[in-house]
Write a protein that holds these residues in place. Structure first.
Motif, PDB file in Angstrom:
ATOM      1  N   SER A  15       0.827  -1.205   0.000  1.00  0.00           N
ATOM      2  CA  SER A  15       0.000   0.000   0.000  1.00  0.00           C
ATOM      3  C   SER A  15       0.863   1.257   0.000  1.00  0.00           C
ATOM      4  O   SER A  15       1.995   1.248   0.500  1.00  0.00           O
ATOM      5  CB  SER A  15      -0.900   0.023   1.245  1.00  0.00           C
ATOM      6  OG  SER A  15      -1.783  -1.070   1.256  1.00  0.00           O
ATOM      7  N   ARG A  38      -9.659  -1.095  -5.007  1.00  0.00           N
ATOM      8  CA  ARG A  38      -8.283  -1.101  -4.463  1.00  0.00           C
ATOM      9  C   ARG A  38      -7.828   0.289  -4.023  1.00  0.00           C
ATOM     10  O   ARG A  38      -7.064   0.415  -3.065  1.00  0.00           O
ATOM     11  CB  ARG A  38      -7.310  -1.630  -5.518  1.00  0.00           C
ATOM     12  CG  ARG A  38      -7.598  -3.039  -5.995  1.00  0.00           C
ATOM     13  CD  ARG A  38      -6.480  -3.564  -6.886  1.00  0.00           C
ATOM     14  NE  ARG A  38      -6.313  -2.789  -8.107  1.00  0.00           N
ATOM     15  CZ  ARG A  38      -5.186  -2.151  -8.442  1.00  0.00           C
ATOM     16  NH1 ARG A  38      -4.134  -2.219  -7.650  1.00  0.00           N
ATOM     17  NH2 ARG A  38      -5.110  -1.473  -9.572  1.00  0.00           N
ATOM     18  N   ASP A  40      -4.213   0.464  -2.212  1.00  0.00           N
ATOM     19  CA  ASP A  40      -4.011  -0.854  -1.596  1.00  0.00           C
ATOM     20  C   ASP A  40      -3.925  -1.927  -2.669  1.00  0.00           C
ATOM     21  O   ASP A  40      -4.337  -1.718  -3.804  1.00  0.00           O
ATOM     22  CB  ASP A  40      -5.168  -1.159  -0.636  1.00  0.00           C
ATOM     23  CG  ASP A  40      -5.261  -0.167   0.504  1.00  0.00           C
ATOM     24  OD1 ASP A  40      -6.384   0.252   0.852  1.00  0.00           O
ATOM     25  OD2 ASP A  40      -4.197   0.198   1.059  1.00  0.00           O
ATOM     26  N   THR A  41      -3.404  -3.064  -2.272  1.00  0.00           N
ATOM     27  CA  THR A  41      -3.255  -4.205  -3.190  1.00  0.00           C
ATOM     28  C   THR A  41      -2.628  -3.757  -4.502  1.00  0.00           C
ATOM     29  O   THR A  41      -3.141  -4.021  -5.603  1.00  0.00           O
ATOM     30  CB  THR A  41      -4.633  -4.873  -3.449  1.00  0.00           C
ATOM     31  OG1 THR A  41      -5.391  -4.947  -2.244  1.00  0.00           O
ATOM     32  CG2 THR A  41      -4.431  -6.302  -3.968  1.00  0.00           C
TER      33      THR A  41
END
Length: 114
Positions: free
Chosen positions: A17, A66, A83-84
């Motif tokens: 992240s 995401r 994120d991800t």
């Protein structure tokens, strides 16, 4: 003179992240909309996510679920929680603001390693 200044880019492994921030300086107004675009090597600049002063958001299909865009109107600041992260998210990320015209930041590099 209005300036948009980004921070928070860097190198991260896939699945990790990062949080980008963009603060406006020198403005006497609140941007009608703010957000983020990105440009990968050899590709055109593309929309990532935008948010209006009222909080309406818009995301590219590739980042839905995401990434999360948010803003603090009192600080004229916009954020991008990523994120991800995937290697294909690697790009220079540009902050954008709109108030009768477009304003752009200088860009911050995000690199996602596999």
């Amino acid at each position: 003179q209005v300036q948009l200044v980004e921070s928070g880019g860097g190198l991260v492994q896939a699945g990790g992240s990062l949080r980008l921030s963009c603060a406006a300086s020198g403005s006497t107004f609140v941007f009608n909309a703010m957000g983020w675009y990105r440009q990968a090597p050899g590709k055109q600049r593309e929309l990532v996510a935008t948010i209006t002063v009222g909080g309406y958001t818009n995301y590219a299909d590739s980042v839905k679920g995401r990434f999360t865009v948010s803003r603090d109107n009192a600080k004229n600041t916009v954020y991008l929680q990523m994120d991800t992260l995937k290697p294909e998210d690697t790009a220079v990320y540009y902050c954008w603001g709109a108030f009768y015209r477009d304003y752009w930041g200088q860009g911050t590099q995000v690199t996602v390693s596999s």
